[in-house]
Motif scaffolding. Structure first.
Motif, mmCIF file in Angstrom:
data_model
loop_
_atom_site.group_PDB
_atom_site.id
_atom_site.type_symbol
_atom_site.label_atom_id
_atom_site.label_comp_id
_atom_site.label_asym_id
_atom_site.label_seq_id
_atom_site.Cartn_x
_atom_site.Cartn_y
_atom_site.Cartn_z
ATOM 1 N N LEU A 8 0.821 -1.209 0.000
ATOM 2 C CA LEU A 8 0.000 0.000 0.000
ATOM 3 C C LEU A 8 0.854 1.257 0.000
ATOM 4 C CD1 LEU A 8 -2.885 -0.867 2.474
ATOM 5 C CD2 LEU A 8 -3.122 -0.359 0.050
ATOM 6 N N ILE A 9 1.979 1.217 0.751
ATOM 7 C CA ILE A 9 2.806 2.410 0.905
ATOM 8 C C ILE A 9 3.362 2.897 -0.436
ATOM 9 C CG2 ILE A 9 4.920 3.298 1.928
ATOM 10 C CD1 ILE A 9 4.333 1.529 4.363
ATOM 11 N N PRO A 10 4.038 2.054 -1.241
ATOM 12 C CA PRO A 10 4.557 2.551 -2.513
ATOM 13 C C PRO A 10 3.478 2.979 -3.479
ATOM 14 C CG PRO A 10 4.890 0.171 -2.326
ATOM 15 C CD PRO A 10 4.471 0.664 -0.989
ATOM 16 N N ARG A 11 2.318 2.302 -3.455
ATOM 17 C CA ARG A 11 1.251 2.674 -4.369
ATOM 18 C C ARG A 11 0.686 4.046 -4.028
ATOM 19 N NH1 ARG A 11 -1.654 -3.262 -4.886
ATOM 20 N NH2 ARG A 11 -0.298 -4.047 -6.535
ATOM 21 N N HIS A 12 0.461 4.307 -2.748
ATOM 22 C CA HIS A 12 -0.047 5.612 -2.359
ATOM 23 C C HIS A 12 1.026 6.684 -2.527
ATOM 24 C CE1 HIS A 12 -3.359 3.252 -0.754
ATOM 25 N NE2 HIS A 12 -4.037 4.374 -0.651
ATOM 26 N N ALA A 13 2.279 6.311 -2.313
ATOM 27 C CA ALA A 13 3.365 7.250 -2.572
ATOM 28 C C ALA A 13 3.418 7.578 -4.060
ATOM 29 C CB ALA A 13 4.690 6.662 -2.110
ATOM 30 N N LEU A 18 2.464 11.285 -8.514
ATOM 31 C CA LEU A 18 1.761 11.631 -9.746
ATOM 32 C C LEU A 18 1.037 12.961 -9.600
ATOM 33 C CD1 LEU A 18 0.712 10.958 -12.586
ATOM 34 C CD2 LEU A 18 -1.160 9.682 -11.482
ATOM 35 N N ALA A 19 0.366 13.159 -8.454
ATOM 36 C CA ALA A 19 -0.337 14.419 -8.208
ATOM 37 C C ALA A 19 0.636 15.592 -8.212
ATOM 38 C CB ALA A 19 -1.089 14.350 -6.882
ATOM 39 N N LEU A 20 1.816 15.387 -7.621
ATOM 40 C CA LEU A 20 2.820 16.448 -7.574
ATOM 41 C C LEU A 20 3.335 16.776 -8.970
ATOM 42 C CD1 LEU A 20 4.513 18.291 -5.732
ATOM 43 C CD2 LEU A 20 6.194 16.446 -5.583
ATOM 44 N N VAL A 21 3.599 15.739 -9.766
ATOM 45 C CA VAL A 21 4.083 15.954 -11.130
ATOM 46 C C VAL A 21 3.039 16.698 -11.957
ATOM 47 C CG1 VAL A 21 4.681 14.796 -13.292
ATOM 48 C CG2 VAL A 21 5.658 13.996 -11.141
ATOM 49 N N LEU A 22 1.784 16.275 -11.849
ATOM 50 C CA LEU A 22 0.716 16.930 -12.615
ATOM 51 C C LEU A 22 0.526 18.381 -12.180
ATOM 52 C CD1 LEU A 22 -1.942 14.064 -12.751
ATOM 53 C CD2 LEU A 22 -0.487 14.881 -14.614
ATOM 54 N N ALA A 23 0.733 18.651 -10.884
ATOM 55 C CA ALA A 23 0.571 20.019 -10.381
ATOM 56 C C ALA A 23 1.711 20.926 -10.844
ATOM 57 C CB ALA A 23 0.489 20.008 -8.860
ATOM 58 N N LEU A 24 2.928 20.372 -10.929
ATOM 59 C CA LEU A 24 4.092 21.187 -11.274
ATOM 60 C C LEU A 24 4.383 21.223 -12.769
ATOM 61 C CD1 LEU A 24 6.566 20.124 -8.435
ATOM 62 C CD2 LEU A 24 5.126 22.169 -8.549
ATOM 63 N N THR A 175 -6.626 6.803 -11.711
ATOM 64 C CA THR A 175 -5.501 6.131 -11.038
ATOM 65 C C THR A 175 -5.883 5.734 -9.619
ATOM 66 O OG1 THR A 175 -3.930 7.436 -12.338
ATOM 67 C CG2 THR A 175 -3.085 6.348 -10.367
ATOM 68 N N TRP A 176 -6.512 6.658 -8.899
ATOM 69 C CA TRP A 176 -6.942 6.376 -7.527
ATOM 70 C C TRP A 176 -7.941 5.221 -7.493
ATOM 71 C CZ3 TRP A 176 -11.893 7.089 -5.304
ATOM 72 C CH2 TRP A 176 -11.936 6.923 -3.911
ATOM 73 N N CYS A 177 -8.902 5.230 -8.407
ATOM 74 C CA CYS A 177 -9.895 4.141 -8.462
ATOM 75 C C CYS A 177 -9.229 2.805 -8.775
ATOM 76 C CB CYS A 177 -10.960 4.458 -9.513
ATOM 77 S SG CYS A 177 -12.078 5.794 -9.078
ATOM 78 N N ALA A 178 -8.299 2.806 -9.741
ATOM 79 C CA ALA A 178 -7.619 1.564 -10.113
ATOM 80 C C ALA A 178 -6.804 1.005 -8.951
ATOM 81 C CB ALA A 178 -6.718 1.805 -11.319
ATOM 82 N N LEU A 179 -6.088 1.869 -8.234
ATOM 83 C CA LEU A 179 -5.297 1.413 -7.092
ATOM 84 C C LEU A 179 -6.185 0.855 -5.993
ATOM 85 C CD1 LEU A 179 -2.637 4.276 -6.857
ATOM 86 C CD2 LEU A 179 -2.301 1.949 -7.706
ATOM 87 N N MET A 258 2.530 -4.678 -18.094
ATOM 88 C CA MET A 258 1.292 -5.366 -17.726
ATOM 89 C C MET A 258 1.184 -5.413 -16.202
ATOM 90 S SD MET A 258 -0.215 -6.629 -20.605
ATOM 91 C CE MET A 258 -0.866 -8.291 -20.478
ATOM 92 N N ALA A 259 -0.040 -5.283 -15.716
ATOM 93 C CA ALA A 259 -0.315 -5.307 -14.274
ATOM 94 C C ALA A 259 0.459 -4.213 -13.545
ATOM 95 C CB ALA A 259 -0.002 -6.683 -13.679
ATOM 96 N N SER A 260 0.532 -3.037 -14.159
ATOM 97 C CA SER A 260 1.190 -1.894 -13.541
ATOM 98 C C SER A 260 0.397 -0.641 -13.888
ATOM 99 C CB SER A 260 2.643 -1.758 -14.036
ATOM 100 O OG SER A 260 3.211 -0.531 -13.588
ATOM 101 N N VAL A 261 -0.235 -0.043 -12.878
ATOM 102 C CA VAL A 261 -1.018 1.163 -13.107
ATOM 103 C C VAL A 261 -0.126 2.292 -13.593
ATOM 104 C CG1 VAL A 261 -2.422 2.950 -12.000
ATOM 105 C CG2 VAL A 261 -2.815 0.543 -11.464
ATOM 106 N N PHE A 262 1.000 2.487 -12.918
ATOM 107 C CA PHE A 262 1.900 3.567 -13.312
ATOM 108 C C PHE A 262 2.642 3.229 -14.600
ATOM 109 C CE2 PHE A 262 1.347 3.976 -8.706
ATOM 110 C CZ PHE A 262 0.803 5.255 -8.673
ATOM 111 N N GLY A 263 2.772 1.947 -14.893
ATOM 112 C CA GLY A 263 3.299 1.544 -16.191
ATOM 113 C C GLY A 263 2.373 1.965 -17.318
#
Length: 317
Positions: A8-13, A18-24, A175-179, A258-263
């Motif tokens: 859970l920790i790396p996925r939420h991190a 992602l939110a930080l990258v999209l904001a900046l 992304t949040w829904c998928a995780l 495959m099987a990677s949301v961030f992928g």
């Protein structure tokens, strides 16, 4: 096996990153062209995440996913142009209609496996593309159809910054829904089906119900993204629902991982940017593009993100 708390920790991190990258990111986008590329990446990534839930986590191949994307796009175009529906109502109607179509077809189609499943989904996409091409009085046929601007709460959306904010918010939500799906009992059931459908049935997993759920979910995500894309582009043609677009979406899944949301996000970004970067090769861009994809699959067969994560893990041990 990793405990749920450790995964859970790396996925939420990752979600926070992602939110930080999209904001900046807007700080690094110098003009409207770069905003356009970023918006297209976000919209493509949303579709690819949904498709990866079906392919990467459940092991079900879909070669007709662009058909659902096209249904959403044309639902918004037809309902707003010919019937003067509000854009949000047209988007919702397209999503519901696509979800019902996917639900009605999921059980017979998902009973198939391997190449037969791929052919069935391919046939579905071809049928949708043919209908869009032939219904010229509604869709404009091969010539396409203009789509009105998107209005949110009475205000018309305009300007690259507004569209970027919408696309970024949509990508974060998907992304949040998928995780959350992956980290839930549903996600574990999907991965069990991917590992061995027979073994999953033995331990009490209703494989058909879970496959139908993720098929409908991925179809609805594609429909919503198609609707938003139609309003953003302002003019659509049947190529949105074509076979080559489906192959492009599948390639994004495979290249990113495959099987990677961030992928999925990385794959969507890479395959959206590469054609722009390779345009300088003047006729050879397709050859160079194919060579890059071949090299990626040869040296990183699991996809970019899983392969890099595995190498990093080996170096850390």
């Amino acid at each position: 096996m990793k405990s749920p708390s450790k995964t859970l920790i790396p996925r939420h991190a990752g979600l926070l990153a992602l939110a930080l990258v999209l904001a900046l990111l807007p700080l690094a986008l110098p003009n409207a062209f770069y905003y356009d590329v970023a918006i297209r990446i976000a919209l493509n990534a949303a579709v690819v995440i949904g498709l990866n839930l079906l392919m990467g986590y459940t092991g079900q191949i879909s070669l007709g996913h662009a058909g659902f994307y096209g249904l959403g796009a044309y639902a918004s175009a037809v309902l707003t142009t010919h019937f003067n529906w509000p854009p949000l109502a047209a988007l919702a109607a397209g999503a519901v209609a696509t979800g019902l179509l996917a639900l009605s077809l999921a059980r017979p189609v998902l009973k198939l496996k391997g190449h037969t499943l791929a052919m069935a989904t391919l046939g579905l996409g071809i049928i949708i593309s043919i209908v869009i091409n032939n219904e010229t009085q509604w869709t404009g046929g091969p010539d396409g159809i203009a789509v009105p601007a998107l209005a949110l709460f009475g205000a018309e959306l305009s300007g690259e910054k507004s569209w970027y904010a919408l696309a970024a918010a949509m990508l974060l939500l998907v992304t949040w829904c998928a995780l959350n799906v992956i980290d839930s009992p549903v996600g574990r059931a999907l991965q069990a089906i991917h590992g061995s459908e027979i073994a999953a049935r033995v331990v009490g997993v209703d494989t058909t119900r879970f496959k139908v759920r993720v098929f409908v979910l991925s179809a609805v995500i594609a429909s919503v993204a198609g609707s938003v894309s139609a309003h953003y582009i302002g003019f659509i043609t049947p190529t949105l629902a074509g076979f080559f677009h489906s192959i492009e979406l599948v390639t994004m899944v495979v290249v990113g991982g495959m099987a990677s949301v961030f992928g999925s996000i990385v794959g969507a970004a890479l395959l959206t940017i590469l054609p722009q970067l390779l345009s300088t090769f003047e006729g050879w861009e397709t050859v160079v593009f194919g060579a890059i994809l071949m090299a990626t699959m040869i040296f990183m067969p699991k996809g970019l993100v899983p392969s890099l994560a595995r190498r990093r893990g080996r170096q850390g041990n």
